[in-house]
Design an enzyme around this catalytic site. Structure first.
Site, short mmCIF file in Angstrom:
data_model
loop_
_atom_site.label_atom_id
_atom_site.label_comp_id
_atom_site.label_asym_id
_atom_site.label_seq_id
_atom_site.Cartn_x
_atom_site.Cartn_y
_atom_site.Cartn_z
N ARG A 133 49.72 -2.25 31.31
CA ARG A 133 49.49 -0.83 31.10
C ARG A 133 50.63 -0.29 30.25
O ARG A 133 51.57 -1.03 29.93
CB ARG A 133 49.28 -0.04 32.40
N ALA A 170 51.04 2.48 26.76
CA ALA A 170 50.33 2.54 25.49
C ALA A 170 50.62 1.35 24.54
O ALA A 170 49.68 0.67 24.09
CB ALA A 170 50.61 3.88 24.82
N ARG A 224 40.14 1.26 27.86
CA ARG A 224 40.78 2.48 28.40
C ARG A 224 40.70 3.56 27.32
O ARG A 224 40.80 3.24 26.13
CB ARG A 224 42.24 2.23 28.81
N ASP A 234 51.00 8.71 25.63
CA ASP A 234 49.87 7.83 25.32
C ASP A 234 49.15 8.24 24.05
O ASP A 234 48.44 7.44 23.44
CB ASP A 234 48.89 7.82 26.50
N ASN A 280 50.36 12.50 28.32
CA ASN A 280 51.11 11.47 29.07
C ASN A 280 50.62 11.49 30.51
O ASN A 280 49.79 12.31 30.89
CB ASN A 280 52.63 11.74 28.98
N LYS A 281 51.17 10.60 31.30
CA LYS A 281 50.74 10.43 32.68
C LYS A 281 50.66 11.78 33.41
O LYS A 281 51.52 12.64 33.23
CB LYS A 281 51.72 9.48 33.38
O1 MRU Z 1 48.27 4.62 33.08
P1 MRU Z 1 49.45 3.97 32.41
O2 MRU Z 1 50.41 3.30 33.36
O3 MRU Z 1 49.02 3.05 31.27
O4 MRU Z 1 50.22 5.19 31.76
C1 MRU Z 1 51.38 4.95 31.00
C2 MRU Z 1 52.10 6.15 30.58
O5 MRU Z 1 51.69 7.26 30.79
C3 MRU Z 1 53.34 5.91 29.78
O6 MRU Z 1 54.30 6.92 30.01
C4 MRU Z 1 52.98 5.89 28.29
O7 MRU Z 1 51.95 4.97 28.05
C5 MRU Z 1 54.13 5.52 27.45
S1 MRU Z 1 54.51 3.77 27.55
C6 MRU Z 1 55.81 3.51 26.52
#
Ligand code: MRU
Length: 363
Positions: free
Chosen positions: A48, A50, A89, A242, A252-253
């Protein structure tokens, strides 16, 4: 920089990844031998983050080229692979960037060279990410140094959300690159790590990699950041992303937006570290145009971890069995709440002008 990468080739030219669902308790390696293995790794969140999602999809296309060549499938097989990976995704734009890059690399490629060309293109994506993340650190480090100087060498307190470290990338990470470089330089740094419910990427992954790199850190529940900011215990926030629009809106998350609001209310700089592969130049309005992933409600209803009693990984129900839960994976922080973007080409305001000053080729 690091003892390990998050995705690597094997001697027989397949690909291996770490099953991130088992961290920090177990180090389980998963071998990807088909494009459907790569698709599953992304869908099930074995990998997981990005940039790592993009790299896994790129190797997935290489694996499809190899399967097609070795098993004599029709060329439509490659289209099926592109479609499956494209649908794995929805939010991280690096996935689509990597697939477009692979499609371009394979365009007009003779069948006899397909496998080798796909391999080289996937390897290039991985190498590019490593260098990009290193440069994010080079440009982000002065921001930490400036705060350290202002505090006369006292510890700089950084708050982060989710995992935008090396585990979400290949090496270095985005938000961790300036942090690792600051620590290497001898600066005193402490990281507040949001646990990041529902899947706890902060607790499981950020804490794991900060521990491995010897970075001083403290785990907090997701609701603690505002309180810490009100009491002067956070000097800056750095998060990953992301997908970021050409006007600087940041997906982002889930929960990132609330941290940006709290930082804004407390005059604390809120930075977003990103490789340019996370910029979606085709869209401007993050709230309306970025697709937000909705995930299974069980991720909210059950907490996954190592059982204190049995010592093995377990899932624990935290609400009545019949309660319905909603599970939005991401939110969008409007550009106006972002102090600046830290990219591989430098630091810029979260505006179209700011981004174009670093990436004029997208004017
Ligand atoms: O659902 P995920 O774990 O793939 O979400 C990841 C994030 O939100 C990260 O902060 C983002 O991808 C940046 S990774 C360098």
């Amino acid at each position: 920089m690091s003892a390990f990468r998050t995705i690597w080739p094997t001697e027989d030219r397949y690909v291996e990844v770490i099953d991130q669902r088992q961290l920090p308790h177990e180090w389980v390696v998963v071998k990807l031998k088909t494009y459907t293995d790569a698709e599953k790794a992304i869908k099930d969140m074995i990998v997981r983050g990005a940039p790592l999602i993009g790299a896994t999809a790129a190797y997935g296309i290489y694996l499809a080229a190899r399967e097609m060549t070795e098993q004599g499938h029709e060329p439509v097989f490659m289209d099926e692979a592109f479609n499956a990976l494209r649908n794995s995704r929805p939010t991280a734009v690096n996935l689509f960037w990597a697939l477009d890059k692979m499609r371009n690399a394979l365009k007009d490629c003779p069948a006899s060279e397909l496998v080798e060309t796909a391999w080289n293109a996937a390897e290039d994506i991985v190498k590019e990410d490593i260098e990009t993340c290193r440069m994010i650190g080079v440009h982000g480090l002065p921001l930490i140094e400036a705060i350290a100087a202002k505090k006369q060498g006292e510890t700089v307190n950084i708050l982060t959300h989710c995992n935008a470290g090396m585990l979400g990338c290949i090496e270095w990470g985005t938000i961790t690159s300036p942090i690792y470089q600051a620590v290497e330089k001898g600066l005193k740094v402490h990281v507040w790590v949001d646990e990041t419910r529902p899947r706890n990427q902060g607790a499981n992954l950020t804490c794991y990699e900060l521990t491995r790199h010897g970075v001083h850190h403290t785990l907090i529940v997701d609701n603690t950041g505002g309180h810490l900011m009100q009491h002067g215990m956070v000097d800056l926030v750095i998060v990953g992303t992301d997908r970021t629009t050409r006007k600087g809106d940041v997906a982002n998350k889930i929960g990132t937006y609330l941290k940006a609001l709290a930082a804004n209310d407390n005059n604390i700089p809120f930075y977003v570290a990103l490789p340019s592969t996370t910029l979606d130049w085709t869209i401007s309005d993050g709230l309306r145009e970025i697709p937000i992933e909705e995930r299974n409600q069980d991720e909210v209803k059950y907490v996954v971890g190592k059982s204190r009693r049995s010592g093995i990984m377990d899932e624990v129900l935290v609400c009545p069995e019949t309660t319905k839960a909603s599970n939005y994976g991401f939110d969008v922080t409007p550009a106006r709440l972002v102090t600046a973007l830290i990219t591989e080409r430098g630091v810029c305001p979260a505006t179209e002008e700011g981004l174009l000053s670093l990436f004029p080729e997208h004017a």
